[in-house]
Design a protein around this motif. Structure first.
Motif, PDB file in Angstrom:
ATOM      1  N   TYR A  38     -10.204   2.427   6.259  1.00  0.00           N
ATOM      2  CA  TYR A  38      -9.087   0.971   6.683  1.00  0.00           C
ATOM      3  C   TYR A  38      -9.195  -0.663   5.739  1.00  0.00           C
ATOM      4  CZ  TYR A  38      -8.045  -2.522   9.893  1.00  0.00           C
ATOM      5  OH  TYR A  38      -6.963  -3.438  11.158  1.00  0.00           O
ATOM      6  N   GLY A  39     -10.347  -0.686   6.193  1.00  0.00           N
ATOM      7  CA  GLY A  39     -11.021  -1.962   4.503  1.00  0.00           C
ATOM      8  C   GLY A  39     -10.032  -2.236   3.328  1.00  0.00           C
ATOM      9  N   ILE A  40      -9.975  -1.463   2.977  1.00  0.00           N
ATOM     10  CA  ILE A  40      -9.288  -0.612   1.375  1.00  0.00           C
ATOM     11  C   ILE A  40      -7.876  -0.929   1.952  1.00  0.00           C
ATOM     12  CG2 ILE A  40      -9.307   1.500   0.814  1.00  0.00           C
ATOM     13  CD1 ILE A  40     -10.364   0.406  -1.924  1.00  0.00           C
ATOM     14  N   GLU A  41      -7.295   0.017   2.472  1.00  0.00           N
ATOM     15  CA  GLU A  41      -6.386   0.023   3.591  1.00  0.00           C
ATOM     16  C   GLU A  41      -5.604  -1.791   3.526  1.00  0.00           C
ATOM     17  OE1 GLU A  41      -2.841   1.700   7.090  1.00  0.00           O
ATOM     18  OE2 GLU A  41      -5.500   1.859   7.109  1.00  0.00           O
ATOM     19  N   LYS A  42      -6.095  -2.687   4.759  1.00  0.00           N
ATOM     20  CA  LYS A  42      -5.687  -3.916   4.209  1.00  0.00           C
ATOM     21  C   LYS A  42      -5.957  -5.062   3.844  1.00  0.00           C
ATOM     22  CE  LYS A  42      -9.034  -5.584   7.065  1.00  0.00           C
ATOM     23  NZ  LYS A  42      -9.982  -6.587   7.812  1.00  0.00           N
ATOM     24  N   LYS A  43      -6.058  -4.644   2.378  1.00  0.00           N
ATOM     25  CA  LYS A  43      -6.324  -4.974   0.941  1.00  0.00           C
ATOM     26  C   LYS A  43      -4.706  -4.928   0.251  1.00  0.00           C
ATOM     27  CE  LYS A  43     -10.667  -7.899   0.276  1.00  0.00           C
ATOM     28  NZ  LYS A  43     -10.194  -8.862   0.308  1.00  0.00           N
ATOM     29  N   ILE A  44      -4.395  -3.330   0.588  1.00  0.00           N
ATOM     30  CA  ILE A  44      -3.518  -2.935  -0.160  1.00  0.00           C
ATOM     31  C   ILE A  44      -2.118  -3.727   0.466  1.00  0.00           C
ATOM     32  CG2 ILE A  44      -2.145  -1.033  -0.691  1.00  0.00           C
ATOM     33  CD1 ILE A  44      -4.826   0.412  -1.522  1.00  0.00           C
ATOM     34  N   LEU A  45      -2.286  -2.894   1.445  1.00  0.00           N
ATOM     35  CA  LEU A  45      -0.977  -3.289   2.480  1.00  0.00           C
ATOM     36  C   LEU A  45      -0.957  -5.308   2.690  1.00  0.00           C
ATOM     37  CD1 LEU A  45      -0.935  -1.682   5.313  1.00  0.00           C
ATOM     38  CD2 LEU A  45       0.251  -1.140   4.035  1.00  0.00           C
ATOM     39  N   ALA A  46      -1.944  -5.895   1.495  1.00  0.00           N
ATOM     40  CA  ALA A  46      -1.221  -7.181   1.343  1.00  0.00           C
ATOM     41  C   ALA A  46      -0.823  -7.477   0.595  1.00  0.00           C
ATOM     42  CB  ALA A  46      -3.228  -8.029   1.722  1.00  0.00           C
ATOM     43  N   LEU A  47      -0.494  -6.723  -0.613  1.00  0.00           N
ATOM     44  CA  LEU A  47      -0.332  -7.188  -1.544  1.00  0.00           C
ATOM     45  C   LEU A  47       1.848  -6.997  -1.327  1.00  0.00           C
ATOM     46  CD1 LEU A  47      -1.633  -4.203  -4.219  1.00  0.00           C
ATOM     47  CD2 LEU A  47      -2.051  -6.328  -3.788  1.00  0.00           C
ATOM     48  N   GLN A  48       2.679  -7.667  -2.237  1.00  0.00           N
ATOM     49  CA  GLN A  48       3.728  -8.487  -2.214  1.00  0.00           C
ATOM     50  C   GLN A  48       4.573  -6.852  -2.502  1.00  0.00           C
ATOM     51  OE1 GLN A  48       5.617 -10.891  -4.412  1.00  0.00           O
ATOM     52  NE2 GLN A  48       7.098 -10.830  -4.102  1.00  0.00           N
ATOM     53  N   GLY A  49       5.327  -6.548  -1.547  1.00  0.00           N
ATOM     54  CA  GLY A  49       6.023  -5.163  -2.159  1.00  0.00           C
ATOM     55  C   GLY A  49       5.316  -3.822  -1.853  1.00  0.00           C
ATOM     56  N   VAL A  50       4.208  -3.211  -1.195  1.00  0.00           N
ATOM     57  CA  VAL A  50       3.748  -2.605  -1.457  1.00  0.00           C
ATOM     58  C   VAL A  50       4.535  -1.710   0.033  1.00  0.00           C
ATOM     59  CG1 VAL A  50       1.847  -1.175  -0.175  1.00  0.00           C
ATOM     60  CG2 VAL A  50       1.599  -2.808  -2.222  1.00  0.00           C
ATOM     61  N   LYS A  51       5.132  -0.470   0.078  1.00  0.00           N
ATOM     62  CA  LYS A  51       5.637  -0.349   0.945  1.00  0.00           C
ATOM     63  C   LYS A  51       4.544   0.830   2.174  1.00  0.00           C
ATOM     64  CE  LYS A  51      10.053   0.798  -1.055  1.00  0.00           C
ATOM     65  NZ  LYS A  51      10.995   2.072  -1.528  1.00  0.00           N
ATOM     66  N   ASP A  52       4.478   0.207   2.888  1.00  0.00           N
ATOM     67  CA  ASP A  52       3.001   0.716   3.763  1.00  0.00           C
ATOM     68  C   ASP A  52       3.735   2.458   4.336  1.00  0.00           C
ATOM     69  OD1 ASP A  52       5.314   0.441   5.695  1.00  0.00           O
ATOM     70  OD2 ASP A  52       4.302  -0.718   7.263  1.00  0.00           O
ATOM     71  N   ASP A  53       4.947   2.830   4.545  1.00  0.00           N
ATOM     72  CA  ASP A  53       4.795   4.509   4.720  1.00  0.00           C
ATOM     73  C   ASP A  53       4.422   4.879   3.651  1.00  0.00           C
ATOM     74  OD1 ASP A  53       6.880   3.408   3.355  1.00  0.00           O
ATOM     75  OD2 ASP A  53       8.149   4.806   4.316  1.00  0.00           O
ATOM     76  N   SER A  54       4.135   4.758   2.333  1.00  0.00           N
ATOM     77  CA  SER A  54       3.521   5.019   1.389  1.00  0.00           C
ATOM     78  C   SER A  54       2.083   5.576   0.860  1.00  0.00           C
ATOM     79  CB  SER A  54       4.182   4.245  -0.091  1.00  0.00           C
ATOM     80  OG  SER A  54       3.814   3.495  -0.475  1.00  0.00           O
ATOM     81  N   LEU A  55       1.427   4.457   1.884  1.00  0.00           N
ATOM     82  CA  LEU A  55       0.257   4.602   1.384  1.00  0.00           C
ATOM     83  C   LEU A  55      -0.910   5.641   1.903  1.00  0.00           C
ATOM     84  CD1 LEU A  55      -2.605   2.751   0.543  1.00  0.00           C
ATOM     85  CD2 LEU A  55      -2.438   1.871   2.912  1.00  0.00           C
ATOM     86  N   ASP A  56      -1.869   6.277   0.852  1.00  0.00           N
ATOM     87  CA  ASP A  56      -2.007   7.749   1.081  1.00  0.00           C
ATOM     88  C   ASP A  56      -3.240   7.856   0.725  1.00  0.00           C
ATOM     89  OD1 ASP A  56      -2.762  10.697   1.960  1.00  0.00           O
ATOM     90  OD2 ASP A  56      -1.611  11.163  -0.014  1.00  0.00           O
ATOM     91  N   ILE A  57      -5.002   7.798   1.615  1.00  0.00           N
ATOM     92  CA  ILE A  57      -5.947   7.914   1.371  1.00  0.00           C
ATOM     93  C   ILE A  57      -6.665   8.720   1.947  1.00  0.00           C
ATOM     94  CG2 ILE A  57      -8.107   6.153   1.389  1.00  0.00           C
ATOM     95  CD1 ILE A  57      -6.440   3.277   2.611  1.00  0.00           C
ATOM     96  N   ARG A  58      -7.427   8.888   0.825  1.00  0.00           N
ATOM     97  CA  ARG A  58      -7.504  11.149   0.437  1.00  0.00           C
ATOM     98  C   ARG A  58      -9.577  10.907   0.443  1.00  0.00           C
ATOM     99  NH1 ARG A  58      -3.186  12.775  -3.598  1.00  0.00           N
ATOM    100  NH2 ARG A  58      -1.971  12.191  -2.702  1.00  0.00           N
ATOM    101  N   LEU A  59      -9.655  10.875   1.032  1.00  0.00           N
ATOM    102  CA  LEU A  59     -11.469  10.367   1.358  1.00  0.00           C
ATOM    103  C   LEU A  59     -11.790  11.190   0.895  1.00  0.00           C
ATOM    104  CD1 LEU A  59     -11.988   9.016   5.239  1.00  0.00           C
ATOM    105  CD2 LEU A  59     -11.584   8.139   3.239  1.00  0.00           C
ATOM    106  N   ASN A  60     -12.025  12.584   0.493  1.00  0.00           N
ATOM    107  CA  ASN A  60     -12.730  13.254   0.262  1.00  0.00           C
ATOM    108  C   ASN A  60     -12.398  13.283  -1.448  1.00  0.00           C
ATOM    109  OD1 ASN A  60     -13.804  14.626   2.635  1.00  0.00           O
ATOM    110  ND2 ASN A  60     -12.035  16.336   2.529  1.00  0.00           N
ATOM    111  N   GLU A  61     -11.251  12.553  -1.786  1.00  0.00           N
ATOM    112  CA  GLU A  61     -11.185  13.001  -2.938  1.00  0.00           C
ATOM    113  C   GLU A  61     -11.757  11.552  -3.839  1.00  0.00           C
ATOM    114  OE1 GLU A  61      -6.953  14.423  -3.589  1.00  0.00           O
ATOM    115  OE2 GLU A  61      -7.443  15.671  -2.169  1.00  0.00           O
ATOM    116  N   GLY A  62     -11.731  10.080  -3.260  1.00  0.00           N
ATOM    117  CA  GLY A  62     -11.862   9.178  -3.587  1.00  0.00           C
ATOM    118  C   GLY A  62     -10.718   8.659  -3.593  1.00  0.00           C
ATOM    119  N   LEU A  63      -9.417   8.747  -3.830  1.00  0.00           N
ATOM    120  CA  LEU A  63      -8.070   8.860  -3.961  1.00  0.00           C
ATOM    121  C   LEU A  63      -6.964   8.232  -3.083  1.00  0.00           C
ATOM    122  CD1 LEU A  63      -6.464   9.237  -6.355  1.00  0.00           C
ATOM    123  CD2 LEU A  63      -5.531  11.077  -5.604  1.00  0.00           C
TER     124      LEU A  63
END
Length: 107
Positions: A38-63
């Motif tokens: 959630y912490g990194i998600e907030k930062k990335i979604l604040a970037l201009q032009g980021v498509k929120d439906d494209s964000l994928d955070i894979r915890l087990n892979e650190g990706l």
């Protein structure tokens, strides 16, 4: 008047060329739980032009994977600072431009 309409028409046609869509794949150390994500998600979604439906955070892979439509690529330095500000370490980055074929698959 026709000249003005022609110029406006050509500008509208050229608009998609003014920005491009990029996919970013960040390899991040320290992603271990949903709260971390959630912490990194907030930062990335604040970037201009980021498509929120494209964000994928894979915890087990650190990706962290996301798409952004911007005039130019987001620099590695900017992404490193973003990840560091969120409390993590960027250990790898892959960026690629998404072409028309990738957009066609999404539709």
């Amino acid at each position: 008047m026709r000249t003005l309409l022609s110029v406006i028409f050509l500008m509208v046609l050229a608009m998609p060329a003014w920005s491009a869509e990029y996919r970013y794949e960040l390899k991040v150390d320290g992603l271990a739980c949903p709260y971390c994500a959630y912490g990194i998600e907030k930062k990335i979604l604040a970037l201009q032009g980021v498509k929120d439906d494209s964000l994928d955070i894979r915890l087990n892979e650190g990706l962290v994977v996301f798409d952004a439509e911007t005039d130019k690529r987001i620099s590695e330095a900017s992404l490193k600072e973003l990840v560091n500000d969120a409390g993590f370490t960027l250990r790898g980055l892959e960026t690629r431009a998404l072409g028309d074929e990738a957009r066609a698959q999404d539709n």
